[in-house]
Design an enzyme around this catalytic site. Structure first.
Site, short mmCIF file in Angstrom:
data_model
loop_
_atom_site.label_atom_id
_atom_site.label_comp_id
_atom_site.label_asym_id
_atom_site.label_seq_id
_atom_site.Cartn_x
_atom_site.Cartn_y
_atom_site.Cartn_z
N GLU A 112 58.23 10.85 67.26
CA GLU A 112 57.67 9.50 67.21
C GLU A 112 58.64 8.49 67.80
O GLU A 112 59.86 8.59 67.61
CB GLU A 112 57.33 9.14 65.77
CG GLU A 112 56.29 10.06 65.18
CD GLU A 112 55.73 9.60 63.85
OE1 GLU A 112 55.96 8.43 63.48
OE2 GLU A 112 55.07 10.41 63.19
N GLU B 269 61.43 9.11 64.63
CA GLU B 269 61.61 10.29 63.78
C GLU B 269 60.91 11.47 64.42
O GLU B 269 60.11 11.31 65.34
CB GLU B 269 61.05 10.07 62.38
CG GLU B 269 59.53 9.92 62.34
CD GLU B 269 58.98 9.74 60.94
OE1 GLU B 269 59.72 9.95 59.96
OE2 GLU B 269 57.80 9.40 60.82
#
Length: 194
Positions: free
Chosen positions: A115, A128
């Site tokens: 992400e 993350e």
């Protein structure tokens, strides 16, 4: 210590940094008993873009393009779309390549999602990695034709990926919408009864 947005401020110049540091430190100490701060880059008009990857034990890693998850409520995704209407092919390629580099650097083997936050100039920043299958994976399957669960099972059994990066395209556009049950008056979770 921290949370709930306490002490968050945007500073546009040295004077605002000085004042904001003082005020945020005081607020943190009063709220959490700890005046230490984390200073981060301000990201204007942020978009939440995630890259679906598949990696195996044979050194292969591919990215299955992106999903945009920018429409959120209370930090929970509400609408996911694939592909993003914002990302260019060049940015998609750069994000995908970096997502695969990350997975390979930690010898990751399976499906995963890397992400990023993306600003208005299409600069992207790592957020993350989710080392699992995400609920929104079917929209990626819709636009790529790749059965992600099948590939996960093949990887777990020690087989190489069935696809190479050149096999992955974009065919159409897909969207997933989540329905949340809330009491609209109190903005609290609800099972639908008042």
């Amino acid at each position: 210590a921290g949370g709930g947005g306490k002490g968050m401020r945007v500073a546009w110049n040295d004077s605002e940094v000085k004042e904001g540091f003082k005020l945020s430190s005081e607020e943190a100490a009063a709220s959490f008993g700890d005046d230490r701060l984390l200073i981060e880059r301000f990201i204007d008009n942020p978009r939440h873009i995630e890259i679906q990857i598949l990696a195996d034990s044979h050194g292969n890693c591919i990215y299955l393009n992106e999903r945009e998850c920018s429409i959120q409520r209370r930090n929970q995704k509400v609408v996911e779309e694939a592909p993003s209407s914002f990302i260019t092919p060049e940015v998609r390629k750069a994000m995908g390549e970096q997502a695969c580099q990350l997975a390979q650097a930690v010898d990751y083997q399976s499906a995963g999602t890397v992400e990023f936050l993306v600003d208005s100039q299409m600069n992207f920043y790592f957020l993350e990695m989710n080392t699992r299958l995400q609920v929104e994976h079917p929209i990626t399957e819709c636009i790529t034709g790749v059965d992600i669960v099948d590939e996960m099972l093949r990887v777990a059994a020690g087989y190489p990926l069935s696809y190479s990066q050149s096999d992955i395209g974009i065919n159409g556009w897909a969207v997933e919408c989540r329905v949340y049950a809330e009491d609209p008056v109190r903005s609290l979770p609800s099972i639908g009864l008042f």
